[in-house]
Design an enzyme around this catalytic site. Structure first.
Site, mmCIF file in Angstrom:
data_model
loop_
_atom_site.group_PDB
_atom_site.id
_atom_site.type_symbol
_atom_site.label_atom_id
_atom_site.label_comp_id
_atom_site.label_asym_id
_atom_site.label_seq_id
_atom_site.Cartn_x
_atom_site.Cartn_y
_atom_site.Cartn_z
ATOM 1 N N LYS A 14 0.867 -1.183 0.000
ATOM 2 C CA LYS A 14 0.000 0.000 0.000
ATOM 3 C C LYS A 14 0.894 1.220 0.000
ATOM 4 O O LYS A 14 1.394 1.642 1.035
ATOM 5 C CB LYS A 14 -0.875 -0.024 1.263
ATOM 6 C CG LYS A 14 -2.239 0.609 1.103
ATOM 7 C CD LYS A 14 -2.202 2.098 0.826
ATOM 8 C CE LYS A 14 -1.803 2.883 2.042
ATOM 9 N NZ LYS A 14 -1.570 4.305 1.733
ATOM 10 N N GLY A 74 6.619 5.001 8.760
ATOM 11 C CA GLY A 74 5.856 6.241 8.756
ATOM 12 C C GLY A 74 5.907 6.893 10.115
ATOM 13 O O GLY A 74 6.870 6.710 10.872
ATOM 14 N N SER A 75 4.875 7.632 10.429
ATOM 15 C CA SER A 75 4.880 8.403 11.672
ATOM 16 C C SER A 75 4.627 7.510 12.883
ATOM 17 O O SER A 75 3.977 6.468 12.784
ATOM 18 C CB SER A 75 3.801 9.483 11.608
ATOM 19 O OG SER A 75 2.524 8.895 11.501
ATOM 20 N N THR A 76 5.129 7.925 14.011
ATOM 21 C CA THR A 76 4.915 7.187 15.259
ATOM 22 C C THR A 76 3.423 7.130 15.578
ATOM 23 O O THR A 76 2.911 6.113 16.048
ATOM 24 C CB THR A 76 5.733 7.837 16.393
ATOM 25 O OG1 THR A 76 7.124 7.669 16.082
ATOM 26 C CG2 THR A 76 5.466 7.179 17.744
ATOM 27 N N GLU A 77 2.729 8.205 15.270
ATOM 28 C CA GLU A 77 1.286 8.267 15.526
ATOM 29 C C GLU A 77 0.529 7.178 14.742
ATOM 30 O O GLU A 77 -0.299 6.455 15.306
ATOM 31 C CB GLU A 77 0.832 9.648 15.063
ATOM 32 C CG GLU A 77 -0.493 10.103 15.595
ATOM 33 C CD GLU A 77 -0.866 11.434 14.937
ATOM 34 O OE1 GLU A 77 0.023 12.174 14.465
ATOM 35 O OE2 GLU A 77 -2.076 11.701 14.888
ATOM 36 N N GLY A 96 1.893 4.536 13.527
ATOM 37 C CA GLY A 96 2.400 3.280 14.085
ATOM 38 C C GLY A 96 1.562 2.826 15.278
ATOM 39 O O GLY A 96 1.218 1.647 15.403
ATOM 40 N N GLU A 145 8.911 0.981 11.569
ATOM 41 C CA GLU A 145 10.048 1.895 11.470
ATOM 42 C C GLU A 145 9.453 3.294 11.507
ATOM 43 O O GLU A 145 8.788 3.706 10.561
ATOM 44 C CB GLU A 145 10.805 1.593 10.170
ATOM 45 C CG GLU A 145 12.250 1.956 10.242
ATOM 46 C CD GLU A 145 12.483 3.314 9.665
ATOM 47 O OE1 GLU A 145 12.369 4.291 10.435
ATOM 48 O OE2 GLU A 145 12.747 3.405 8.469
ATOM 49 N N CYS A 202 13.627 9.709 7.905
ATOM 50 C CA CYS A 202 13.380 9.302 9.301
ATOM 51 C C CYS A 202 14.627 9.461 10.153
ATOM 52 O O CYS A 202 14.549 9.824 11.319
ATOM 53 C CB CYS A 202 12.861 7.873 9.347
ATOM 54 S SG CYS A 202 13.899 6.712 8.450
ATOM 55 N N GLU A 251 9.985 15.495 15.889
ATOM 56 C CA GLU A 251 10.376 15.350 14.485
ATOM 57 C C GLU A 251 9.763 16.492 13.668
ATOM 58 O O GLU A 251 8.562 16.731 13.732
ATOM 59 C CB GLU A 251 9.879 14.002 13.961
ATOM 60 C CG GLU A 251 10.311 13.726 12.542
ATOM 61 C CD GLU A 251 10.025 12.282 12.119
ATOM 62 O OE1 GLU A 251 8.849 11.884 12.099
ATOM 63 O OE2 GLU A 251 10.990 11.560 11.807
HETATM 64 P P1 NAI Z 1 1.750 8.463 7.965
HETATM 65 O O1 NAI Z 1 2.570 7.692 8.932
HETATM 66 O O2 NAI Z 1 0.339 8.718 8.337
HETATM 67 O O3 NAI Z 1 1.759 7.716 6.537
HETATM 68 C C1 NAI Z 1 2.558 6.611 6.202
HETATM 69 C C2 NAI Z 1 1.720 5.514 5.563
HETATM 70 O O4 NAI Z 1 0.728 5.069 6.492
HETATM 71 C C3 NAI Z 1 0.938 5.957 4.319
HETATM 72 O O5 NAI Z 1 0.956 4.902 3.370
HETATM 73 C C4 NAI Z 1 -0.468 6.150 4.865
HETATM 74 O O6 NAI Z 1 -1.476 6.009 3.888
HETATM 75 C C5 NAI Z 1 -0.568 5.043 5.877
HETATM 76 N N1 NAI Z 1 -1.600 5.224 6.915
HETATM 77 C C6 NAI Z 1 -2.141 6.384 7.358
HETATM 78 N N2 NAI Z 1 -3.020 6.135 8.354
HETATM 79 C C7 NAI Z 1 -3.040 4.794 8.543
HETATM 80 C C8 NAI Z 1 -3.729 3.926 9.436
HETATM 81 N N3 NAI Z 1 -4.581 4.392 10.336
HETATM 82 N N4 NAI Z 1 -3.488 2.600 9.372
HETATM 83 C C9 NAI Z 1 -2.610 2.108 8.486
HETATM 84 N N5 NAI Z 1 -1.923 2.873 7.607
HETATM 85 C C10 NAI Z 1 -2.134 4.202 7.632
HETATM 86 O O7 NAI Z 1 2.523 9.814 7.687
HETATM 87 P P2 NAI Z 1 2.053 11.187 6.978
HETATM 88 O O8 NAI Z 1 0.730 11.618 7.510
HETATM 89 O O9 NAI Z 1 2.188 11.059 5.522
HETATM 90 O O10 NAI Z 1 3.168 12.197 7.511
HETATM 91 C C11 NAI Z 1 3.089 12.783 8.809
HETATM 92 C C12 NAI Z 1 4.420 12.767 9.506
HETATM 93 O O11 NAI Z 1 4.872 11.434 9.639
HETATM 94 C C13 NAI Z 1 5.555 13.469 8.807
HETATM 95 O O12 NAI Z 1 5.552 14.841 9.018
HETATM 96 C C14 NAI Z 1 6.741 12.805 9.436
HETATM 97 O O13 NAI Z 1 7.047 13.385 10.662
HETATM 98 C C15 NAI Z 1 6.278 11.396 9.663
HETATM 99 N N6 NAI Z 1 6.765 10.482 8.612
HETATM 100 C C16 NAI Z 1 7.830 9.686 8.890
HETATM 101 C C17 NAI Z 1 8.361 8.883 7.918
HETATM 102 C C18 NAI Z 1 9.543 8.020 8.180
HETATM 103 O O14 NAI Z 1 10.295 7.723 7.263
HETATM 104 N N7 NAI Z 1 9.742 7.570 9.397
HETATM 105 C C19 NAI Z 1 7.827 8.868 6.544
HETATM 106 C C20 NAI Z 1 6.658 9.690 6.369
HETATM 107 C C21 NAI Z 1 6.165 10.477 7.379
#
Ligand code: NAI
Ligand code: MG
Length: 503
Positions: A198, A251-254, A256, A274, A308, A405
């Site tokens: 996804k 993705g984000s800790t939130e 996660g 991660e 990250c 972050e």
């Molecule tokens: P996100 O963590 O919400 O998105 C990452 C993935 O998770 C996307 O594919 C999204 O569609 C999916 N997702 C969203 N809600 C979900 C849920 N409830 N259950 C399962 N999957 C879900 O991150 P977002 O909103 O794009 O960015 C927000 C912040 O997250 C950024 O400002 C950054 O701080 C952090 N982030 C960290 C990353 C990393 O490499 N550790 C990468 C991207 C964002």
């Protein structure tokens, strides 16, 4: 000083990229490209030019159900029936195809993320191919072990089997889309799992191109499926799905935490997470400054800070502080911001208006608290979500800007007096992804490496990534490791078999 942003001409786009963009975008389920159940679509843009690149299927629960079912069929059928050597051959072929299509993939990735295509071509896309090669090599080397029971070894023959966990969902972010797809799928395939990928809503394109390469590589239908989706819908459906045995997520800790809750409320699926980071880069006065200063700048400005493990907290020993910070500011001021297809761009825009607003509000709030802005500190250009490379100083070390972050090209610069003090500061965050330590004193380097709470420690270097080197976080930076045999073990269930042999 106002920086010039380079905007590219879309007319320079490769013919095969334009042809791919013009094709209707569909989910990839069970070996076929199919329309979504809802008929709804969303668009993905180039965040540099703010133009729509393509309309993409808005996946929902039924699309996810279909993809999980297809992955299950392949897991109980053709993919599992293939001998490991044949599975390895598919993975090697996919790696070759990434190399063969590198220019096209680099442009697609550049346009969809905004990052310079030449950077993606040089760094992350070859790395994605190498991850498929590396884990393709492991596909023929999965083992169990025979062992002696400690209490009655004569009576039993005991051994372990390494079995695939089953259907894996890879939920990935937008900062390194194709590379993240490889990180999620490759170790799963190596041990015999099947997958549903996804991609993030902002960057679905290279995952869909990868799906075409998956067909060309000869993987059985359903081994790898791709469902695109807007917002959390498709991701949340996967995290809660009883047919998914494991989620691997970056993705984000939130988010996660939401995935952990969904796994807990459904089938206790296995998780590799991660998550975020606030990694310290620590420079002692005896460091090789010729390397340390440009590396510190690249560690936070590279990929516009949307990494990250970005080196977002710079700690410099007091006697070297001015020299290092002035050096980093100088580099930040001179970085060339630009669009994806301009060969002289060094960094691109932020991913979206949402990310631009987030970075802007965090920096503005810090400024309001009396933090000094040494360079940057705001948006660049008239269009696109560009943010100037920024160096901040004078923050309270416990403040939001110093501990949360930011995910943009924003560095918090702080000074320290001794080893013990900087170690305490470095560990004063809920994250623990990476740390970079610069000193010519080997004893101190290893003391610091042992003391810092981080999954990756880079001494006199930064961002050392290798398919054989485990990567992952301490504390709220995540669960588990990616890469290396550790990364593969995360997709294995160990079965212990004991047979009574008499006596
Ligand atoms: P996100 O963590 O919400 O998105 C990452 C993935 O998770 C996307 O594919 C999204 O569609 C999916 N997702 C969203 N809600 C979900 C849920 N409830 N259950 C399962 N999957 C879900 O991150 P977002 O909103 O794009 O960015 C927000 C912040 O997250 C950024 O400002 C950054 O701080 C952090 N982030 C960290 C990353 C990393 O490499 N550790 C990468 C991207 C964002
Ligand atoms: Mg996009």
């Amino acid at each position: 000083m106002t920086k010039h942003v380079l905007y590219h001409e879309l007319s320079t786009m490769r013919g095969d990229v334009r042809a791919f963009l013009d094709q209707p975008k569909k989910h990839f389920i069970g070996g076929d490209f199919v329309d979504g159940a809802s008929g709804e679509t969303f668009w993905t843009e180039d965040p540099g030019l703010e133009i729509v690149l393509a309309d993409v299927q808005s996946g929902n629960q039924s699309d996810v159900d279909a993809a999980v079912e297809a992955a299950r069929r392949a897991f109980e059928g053709e993919w599992t029936a293939m001998v490991p050597a044949a599975r390895a051959a598919c993975m090697f072929k996919l790696a070759d195809l990434i190399y063969e299509n590198l220019d096209q993939l680099a442009e697609l990735e550049g346009l969809d993320t905004g990052k310079p295509a030449h950077v993606a071509k040089a760094l992350e896309l070859p790395f994605a191919a190498e991850v498929f090669r590396y884990y393709g090599g492991w596909a023929t080397k999965v083992r169990g072990s025979t062992l002696d029971l400690s209490l009655n070894p004569e009576k039993f023959h005991a051994y372990t089997r390494s079995e695939p966990v089953g259907v894996v969902a890879g939920i990935i972010p937008w900062n390194f889309p194709l590379a993240q797809a490889a990180f999620k799928i490759a170790p799963a395939l190596a041990v015999g799992c099947t997958a549903v990928l996804k991609p993030a809503e902002q960057t679905p394109l290279t995952a869909l191109r990868l799906a075409e390469l998956v067909v060309e590589a000869g993987f059985p239908a359903g081994t790898i499926n791709v469902v695109t989706g807007y917002g959390h819908t498709a991701g949340a459906a996967l995290a809660a799905h009883p047919g998914v045995d494991k989620v691997t997520f970056t993705g984000s800790t939130e988010t996660g935490r939401r995935i952990i809750a969904a796994a807990g409320a459904s089938n206790l699926k296995r998780l590799t997470l991660e998550l975020g980071g606030k990694s310290p880069l620590i420079i002692f006065a005896d460091a090789d400054m010729e390397r340390a200063i440009p590396t510190a700048a690249a560690a936070i400005f590279g990929n516009a800070g949307q990494v990250c493990n970005a080196g977002s907290r710079l700690y410099v020993e007091a006697s070297a502080y001015d020299r290092v910070v002035e050096g980093v500011v100088e580099i930040g001021r001179n970085m060339q911001l630009g669009c994806a297809l301009d060969g002289s761009s060094e960094i691109g825009p932020l991913m979206s208006k949402t990310q631009l607003d987030r970075v802007t509000s965090m920096v503005d709030a810090a400024r309001g608290e009396g933090v000094s802005v040494l360079c940057g500190g705001g948006r660049e250009g008239e269009k696109g979500h560009f943010y100037a490379p920024t160096v901040l100083t004078g923050m309270d070390t416990a403040s939001k800007i110093a501990t949360e972050e930011i995910f943009g090209p924003v560095l918090c610069a702080m000074s320290f007096d001794d080893e013990e003090a900087v170690l305490a500061e470095a560990n004063r965050t809920n994250y623990g992804l990476a740390a970079s330590i610069w000193t010519e004193n080997a004893g101190r380097a290893h003391r610091m490496a042992a003391g810092v709470k981080a999954g990756a420690v880079w001494i006199n270097s930064f961002g050392v990534f290798d398919p054989n080197l485990p990567f992952g976080g301490f504390k709220e930076s995540g669960w588990g490791r990616e890469f290396g045999p550790e990364g593969m073990a995360a997709f294995i269930e160990t079965k212990a078999v004991s047979m009574h042999i008499g006596g």
